[in-house]
Design a protein around this motif. Structure first.
Motif, mmCIF file in Angstrom:
data_model
loop_
_atom_site.group_PDB
_atom_site.id
_atom_site.type_symbol
_atom_site.label_atom_id
_atom_site.label_comp_id
_atom_site.label_asym_id
_atom_site.label_seq_id
_atom_site.Cartn_x
_atom_site.Cartn_y
_atom_site.Cartn_z
ATOM 1 N N ILE A 4 0.957 -1.275 -0.231
ATOM 2 C CA ILE A 4 0.015 -0.030 -0.064
ATOM 3 C C ILE A 4 0.861 1.298 0.023
ATOM 4 O O ILE A 4 0.808 2.271 -0.817
ATOM 5 N N LEU A 7 2.477 1.827 -3.555
ATOM 6 C CA LEU A 7 1.248 2.036 -4.495
ATOM 7 C C LEU A 7 1.221 3.555 -4.249
ATOM 8 O O LEU A 7 0.960 4.323 -5.105
ATOM 9 N N LEU A 8 0.824 4.021 -3.030
ATOM 10 C CA LEU A 8 0.546 5.514 -2.621
ATOM 11 C C LEU A 8 1.868 6.242 -3.193
ATOM 12 O O LEU A 8 1.706 7.426 -3.729
ATOM 13 N N SER A 11 1.756 6.451 -6.955
ATOM 14 C CA SER A 11 0.794 7.495 -7.377
ATOM 15 C C SER A 11 1.127 8.837 -7.033
ATOM 16 O O SER A 11 0.674 9.787 -7.945
ATOM 17 N N CYS A 35 -7.072 13.274 -12.267
ATOM 18 C CA CYS A 35 -7.091 12.913 -10.938
ATOM 19 C C CYS A 35 -7.937 11.791 -10.733
ATOM 20 O O CYS A 35 -7.750 10.952 -9.889
ATOM 21 N N LEU A 38 -6.516 8.497 -11.812
ATOM 22 C CA LEU A 38 -5.342 8.272 -10.889
ATOM 23 C C LEU A 38 -5.964 7.726 -9.706
ATOM 24 O O LEU A 38 -5.485 6.508 -9.066
ATOM 25 N N LEU A 39 -6.845 8.267 -9.042
ATOM 26 C CA LEU A 39 -7.512 7.969 -7.604
ATOM 27 C C LEU A 39 -8.291 6.573 -8.009
ATOM 28 O O LEU A 39 -8.140 5.693 -7.094
ATOM 29 N N THR A 42 -5.467 3.719 -8.326
ATOM 30 C CA THR A 42 -4.906 3.638 -7.075
ATOM 31 C C THR A 42 -5.646 2.848 -6.103
ATOM 32 O O THR A 42 -5.505 1.808 -5.435
ATOM 33 N N SER A 45 -5.744 -0.980 -7.300
ATOM 34 C CA SER A 45 -4.618 -1.491 -6.946
ATOM 35 C C SER A 45 -4.485 -1.788 -5.504
ATOM 36 O O SER A 45 -3.991 -2.871 -5.337
ATOM 37 N N ILE A 46 -4.931 -0.893 -4.590
ATOM 38 C CA ILE A 46 -4.767 -1.086 -3.195
ATOM 39 C C ILE A 46 -5.732 -2.486 -3.082
ATOM 40 O O ILE A 46 -5.382 -3.176 -2.467
ATOM 41 N N SER A 49 -4.124 -5.428 -3.994
ATOM 42 C CA SER A 49 -3.103 -6.064 -3.629
ATOM 43 C C SER A 49 -3.396 -6.646 -1.945
ATOM 44 O O SER A 49 -2.361 -7.394 -1.458
#
Length: 77
Positions: A4, A7-8, A11, A35, A38-39, A42, A45-46, A49
């Motif tokens: 996490i 990933l953050l 991003s 934005c 991308l949000l 993200t 992806s989180i 994961s």
């Protein structure tokens, strides 16, 4: 936990590279879309994961068009 954070961090780096040029060129619509995407990326992806079950968009498309496909195949046979 480390995934996490990674990933953050990735991003944030992507945002730090792209956002200033969009604002400088006064491309506010592109900024909002960037934005949002991308949000969304993200968050997905989180979730992946963390091994959450993320639905596949192809399943919905198959659900919608399979009856139509069966109908057309029935007409052609």
């Amino acid at each position: 936990m480390w995934s996490i954070a990674g990933l953050l961090l990735a991003s944030a780096a992507i945002g730090a590279i792209e956002i200033p040029s969009l604002v400088k060129k006064k491309k506010y619509k592109d900024f909002v879309v960037f934005c949002f995407l991308l949000l969304l990326g993200t968050i997905l992806s989180i979730a992946q994961s963390q091994r959450m079950n993320i639905p596949n968009p192809l399943d919905f498309i198959t659900f919608v068009f399979q009856p139509l496909s069966k109908f057309i195949l029935g007409l052609l046979q």
